[in-house]
Design a protein around this motif. Structure first.
Motif, mmCIF file in Angstrom:
data_model
loop_
_atom_site.group_PDB
_atom_site.id
_atom_site.type_symbol
_atom_site.label_atom_id
_atom_site.label_comp_id
_atom_site.label_asym_id
_atom_site.label_seq_id
_atom_site.Cartn_x
_atom_site.Cartn_y
_atom_site.Cartn_z
ATOM 1 N N UNK A 191 0.823 -1.223 0.000
ATOM 2 C CA UNK A 191 0.000 0.000 0.000
ATOM 3 C C UNK A 191 0.850 1.263 0.000
ATOM 4 N N UNK A 192 1.943 1.247 0.775
ATOM 5 C CA UNK A 192 2.781 2.451 0.857
ATOM 6 C C UNK A 192 3.419 2.780 -0.494
ATOM 7 N N UNK A 193 3.873 1.706 -1.199
ATOM 8 C CA UNK A 193 4.504 1.922 -2.501
ATOM 9 C C UNK A 193 3.484 2.472 -3.499
ATOM 10 N N UNK A 194 2.283 1.899 -3.441
ATOM 11 C CA UNK A 194 1.256 2.368 -4.377
ATOM 12 C C UNK A 194 0.886 3.817 -4.077
ATOM 13 N N UNK B 217 3.587 6.035 -5.460
ATOM 14 C CA UNK B 217 3.460 6.181 -6.908
ATOM 15 C C UNK B 217 2.338 7.152 -7.251
ATOM 16 N N UNK B 218 1.217 6.995 -6.547
ATOM 17 C CA UNK B 218 0.069 7.846 -6.859
ATOM 18 C C UNK B 218 0.372 9.309 -6.562
ATOM 19 N N UNK B 219 1.140 9.543 -5.498
ATOM 20 C CA UNK B 219 1.544 10.928 -5.219
ATOM 21 C C UNK B 219 2.421 11.475 -6.351
ATOM 22 N N UNK B 220 3.168 10.570 -7.020
ATOM 23 C CA UNK B 220 4.016 10.997 -8.140
ATOM 24 C C UNK B 220 3.229 11.024 -9.458
ATOM 25 N N UNK B 221 1.915 10.854 -9.381
ATOM 26 C CA UNK B 221 1.092 10.942 -10.589
ATOM 27 C C UNK B 221 0.977 9.647 -11.367
ATOM 28 N N UNK B 222 1.404 8.542 -10.739
ATOM 29 C CA UNK B 222 1.348 7.245 -11.424
ATOM 30 C C UNK B 222 0.207 6.447 -10.814
ATOM 31 N N UNK B 223 -0.917 6.414 -11.529
ATOM 32 C CA UNK B 223 -2.148 5.929 -10.925
ATOM 33 C C UNK B 223 -2.670 4.619 -11.457
#
Lengths: 251, 251
Positions: free
Chosen positions: B203-206, B209-215
């Motif tokens: 969950x933390x990695x996802x 990524x989502x904070x970096x715009x990778x959704x």
């Protein structure tokens, strides 16, 4: 060894074909063999364009034959898919070009191997990356013409072409830098062929070459290759850019 | 169809090998099959380096296997010959690179096809153009590492990997630009695989990524490929320059 190795080792290039069509089932089998070649990307970054329109074959290849198979490096369809998910694949990378080109031409080599095993003859057309195929074949963006082979029933039965001796081409655990004597002996016959061609040129042409500083067959060969690449490379770079490979961005 | 097409169509990549050595006679046969592939230049612009030193294999490939075959684009020996005659071959041309690379990797594909027909398994190593092989393999100037395959007796029996449907890859006389629906359907399964991988990330990695715009999975795939190429391409360009291909001179 076995029928596969025998077929590979028996390869000769065929440059004259009977006009007979190739059966659809046969074309289907050789293309299936092509698509089963290893591919690095999950997305198969190539397409085949099977050409059996005589006018198109005449336009893209200097041989009269029933079928030509073009392989293109193809990121078009995968880019389209990624767009649906707001993702952009980094096409324009030197390694990506090499990997996709690798996938494309080994798929085409499987086509050749399969075709020859079925009694057909083949000849590769080397300058296809420089050809203007966008309009005649309707190529979209992100597609680059990588390789072309002409296929048909052989109308000739040539000998296999000479290859360098294995000691010239095969190294063991380390590149063995050859001696001058080895290099001379491996290429002696090829040098003699070029020298004979040079000696047999019309006297005026040979004199003209010599005035331009071209005094032997090897020098003429290199001069011809410079001309061939010079004429081709501008088109190659244009095709690469259309295919998604902007070389200027590499440096 | 016949044993050759059957062998081509049966291809699976093998990634686990028994430690058994491969007989010299077998290695000789698959290399002979390699050198019989079509070659555009009279001078065969490639060499094979057969590697059976376990330490070298470990260094260049992420698999444990008895043999690896490296193919290099090789203008070294021909340049040497031309120097004896004061002739200079124009190595540094985009078309020359593509033609020599084509010759090199189709020769390697013949090695793969021959090896598989003899019951061996193979796996291509894609990042070889970015590897620093000059010192460990003693590569001279004008030699570029083009392709690598690892060969051995299979220790696994995997299914064939999925390919796109023929309608996605094979065109007839003209490139058929696909509909959105076709594109979606051809890559649906692959998209689902990537999406599942993305969903199963910690969950933390996802979240990171989502904070970096990778959704989504495809965006992560593209981000990973950007990283892979970025790490590799500098080395690819260095290797190309050592091989005689100065890309800066192309533009």
């Amino acid at each position: 060894m076995n029928p596969v190795v025998e077929s590979l080792v028996a390869h000769r290039t065929i440059r004259s074909f009977r006009p007979d069509a190739i059966e659809d089932e046969t074309v289907g089998a050789i293309l299936e063999a092509g698509t089963r070649a290893a591919t690095g990307g999950y997305f198969q970054p190539y397409s085949f364009i099977v050409i059996d329109d005589p006018k198109l074959i005449e336009r893209i290849a200097p041989y009269s034959a029933p079928v030509a198979v073009l392989v293109v490096v193809d990121h078009h369809r995968f880019q389209r898919f990624l767009e649906f998910h707001d993702a952009v694949f980094p096409i324009n990378s030197p390694l990506n070009l090499l990997l996709a080109y690798w996938d494309a031409v080994i798929a085409l080599q499987n086509v050749v191997v399969a075709a020859e095993s079925l009694g057909l003859g083949t000849v590769y057309i080397g300058d296809v990356p420089s050809k203007e195929l966008g309009e005649p074949l309707g190529l979209p963006d992100d597609v680059f013409p990588a390789g072309l082979v002409v296929v048909g029933h052989p109308a000739q039965d040539p000998d296999r072409r000479r290859r360098l001796p294995a000691e010239a081409v095969v190294h063991h655990n380390r590149y063995h830098v050859p001696t001058d004597g080895q290099v001379r002996s491996w290429y002696r016959r090829y040098g003699e062929i070029l020298e004979k061609e040079f000696d047999e040129l019309p006297e005026e042409e040979r004199a003209q070459l010599q005035r331009a500083g071209i005094g032997n067959g090897l020098q003429k060969f290199c001069r011809d290759m410079v001309g061939f690449f010079d004429r081709a490379d501008h088109h190659v770079l244009t095709n690469l850019a259309r295919g998604g490979f902007e070389i200027a961005d590499w440096v």
